[in-house]
Scaffold this motif. Structure first.
Motif, mmCIF file in Angstrom:
data_model
loop_
_atom_site.group_PDB
_atom_site.id
_atom_site.type_symbol
_atom_site.label_atom_id
_atom_site.label_comp_id
_atom_site.label_asym_id
_atom_site.label_seq_id
_atom_site.Cartn_x
_atom_site.Cartn_y
_atom_site.Cartn_z
ATOM 1 N N GLY A 79 54.636 35.148 84.874
ATOM 2 C CA GLY A 79 55.133 35.235 86.247
ATOM 3 C C GLY A 79 55.868 36.540 86.463
ATOM 4 N N ALA A 80 56.223 36.807 87.723
ATOM 5 C CA ALA A 80 56.863 38.073 88.065
ATOM 6 C C ALA A 80 58.206 38.244 87.362
ATOM 7 C CB ALA A 80 57.044 38.165 89.575
ATOM 8 N N LYS A 81 58.925 37.152 87.144
ATOM 9 C CA LYS A 81 60.242 37.246 86.511
ATOM 10 C C LYS A 81 60.142 37.693 85.052
ATOM 11 C CE LYS A 81 62.522 33.835 89.463
ATOM 12 N NZ LYS A 81 63.277 32.549 89.504
ATOM 13 N N ALA A 82 58.984 37.448 84.436
ATOM 14 C CA ALA A 82 58.811 37.805 83.027
ATOM 15 C C ALA A 82 58.066 39.123 82.853
ATOM 16 C CB ALA A 82 58.055 36.692 82.294
ATOM 17 N N ALA A 83 57.752 39.801 83.961
ATOM 18 C CA ALA A 83 56.951 41.019 83.894
ATOM 19 C C ALA A 83 57.775 42.249 84.233
ATOM 20 C CB ALA A 83 55.769 40.910 84.846
ATOM 21 N N GLN A 84 57.424 43.349 83.611
ATOM 22 C CA GLN A 84 58.050 44.631 83.899
ATOM 23 C C GLN A 84 57.285 45.386 84.978
ATOM 24 O OE1 GLN A 84 60.888 45.819 82.858
ATOM 25 N NE2 GLN A 84 60.715 47.876 83.740
ATOM 26 N N LEU A 85 55.973 45.121 85.076
ATOM 27 C CA LEU A 85 55.110 45.832 86.008
ATOM 28 C C LEU A 85 54.315 44.853 86.863
ATOM 29 C CD1 LEU A 85 53.621 48.392 83.441
ATOM 30 C CD2 LEU A 85 55.484 48.841 85.055
ATOM 31 N N LYS A 86 53.826 45.357 88.000
ATOM 32 C CA LYS A 86 52.918 44.573 88.831
ATOM 33 C C LYS A 86 51.727 45.451 89.212
ATOM 34 C CE LYS A 86 55.643 45.446 93.028
ATOM 35 N NZ LYS A 86 56.335 44.800 94.180
ATOM 36 N N ALA A 87 50.548 44.841 89.180
ATOM 37 C CA ALA A 87 49.314 45.555 89.489
ATOM 38 C C ALA A 87 48.736 45.039 90.801
ATOM 39 C CB ALA A 87 48.304 45.363 88.365
ATOM 40 N N SER A 88 48.169 45.931 91.578
ATOM 41 C CA SER A 88 47.519 45.556 92.839
ATOM 42 C C SER A 88 46.275 46.417 93.014
ATOM 43 C CB SER A 88 48.467 45.739 94.028
ATOM 44 O OG SER A 88 48.869 47.092 94.141
#
Length: 213
Positions: A79-88
């Motif tokens: 989930g977002a809380k456990a991630a350092q990055l986000k991809a789109s």
């Protein structure tokens, strides 16, 4: 004369082989990035719009990006809380009609006089009879041919941003043109081009060609 004719036949045979050869996807790739020299935490999640979240085509392309990120050592988080990055990612395709005039070599013919009505074997550019010999003929004739076709422009944009402050670290745009209007067929090669030599030079356009399997 026979040597010339043999060479002409080899040229025609070579053109036929070229038509059957494996095609490729050529893409113009431009990436802008501020990629850290060391990034210990490569965990990420996909950020989707509501429309993308329920789009099966999008999920197919997302899987292609997921595979490339995995190859580069990124790890998908729960989930977002456990991630350092986000991809789109975003994609699209457009079409335009193209008309070109190109030279074409047509079959040679004997330009001699015509005696009597045409017999079987006569054709519009010349004629031949029962004693037809191809070596009487001259070199190929170059004519102009009007060709119309549809040209497709395929686009892909991928971004990687930091989750805490939403700062973009990597933005790449891939533009590919060709007569293949099937985006699912071409997209695997565009995604591979997007991450070729990651992160690559920033702001430097590159042309990448990948053979289609």
């Amino acid at each position: 004369m026979k040597r010339w004719m043999s060479g002409w036949l080899l040229m025609v045979f070579g053109l036929l082989l070229t038509g059957c050869a494996t095609t490729s996807v050529q893409s113009n790739v431009t990436a802008f990035h501020e990629w850290p020299a060391e990034l210990k935490d490569k965990s990420y999640v996909f950020e989707r719009t509501p429309e993308q979240d329920n789009n099966l085509e999008y999920r197919n392309y997302e899987n292609l990006v997921r595979n490339e990120l995995k190859r580069l050592g990124f790890v998908e988080a729960a989930g977002a809380k456990a991630a350092q990055l986000k991809a789109s990612l975003e994609y699209g395709i457009s079409m335009r009609d193209v008309r070109v005039i190109e030279p074409v070599a047509v079959a040679p013919y004997w330009p001699g006089p015509f005696w009597g009505p045409p017999w079987p074997g006569y054709y519009r550019r010349g004629y031949y009879g029962p004693f037809y010999d191809p070596f009487w003929y001259g070199p190929p004739i170059i004519e102009q041919r009007d060709v119309s076709f549809q040209l497709f422009t395929r686009q892909l944009k991928v971004k990687l941003a930091r989750v805490p402050d939403n700062r973009n670290l990597y933005e790449v745009t891939v533009v590919s043109e060709g007569t293949n209007g099937s985006l699912p067929t071409v997209m695997p090669y565009m995604v591979r081009s997007a991450f070729a030599d990651f992160p690559g030079p920033s702001g430097v356009p590159r042309r990448i060609e990948l053979k289609m399997e």
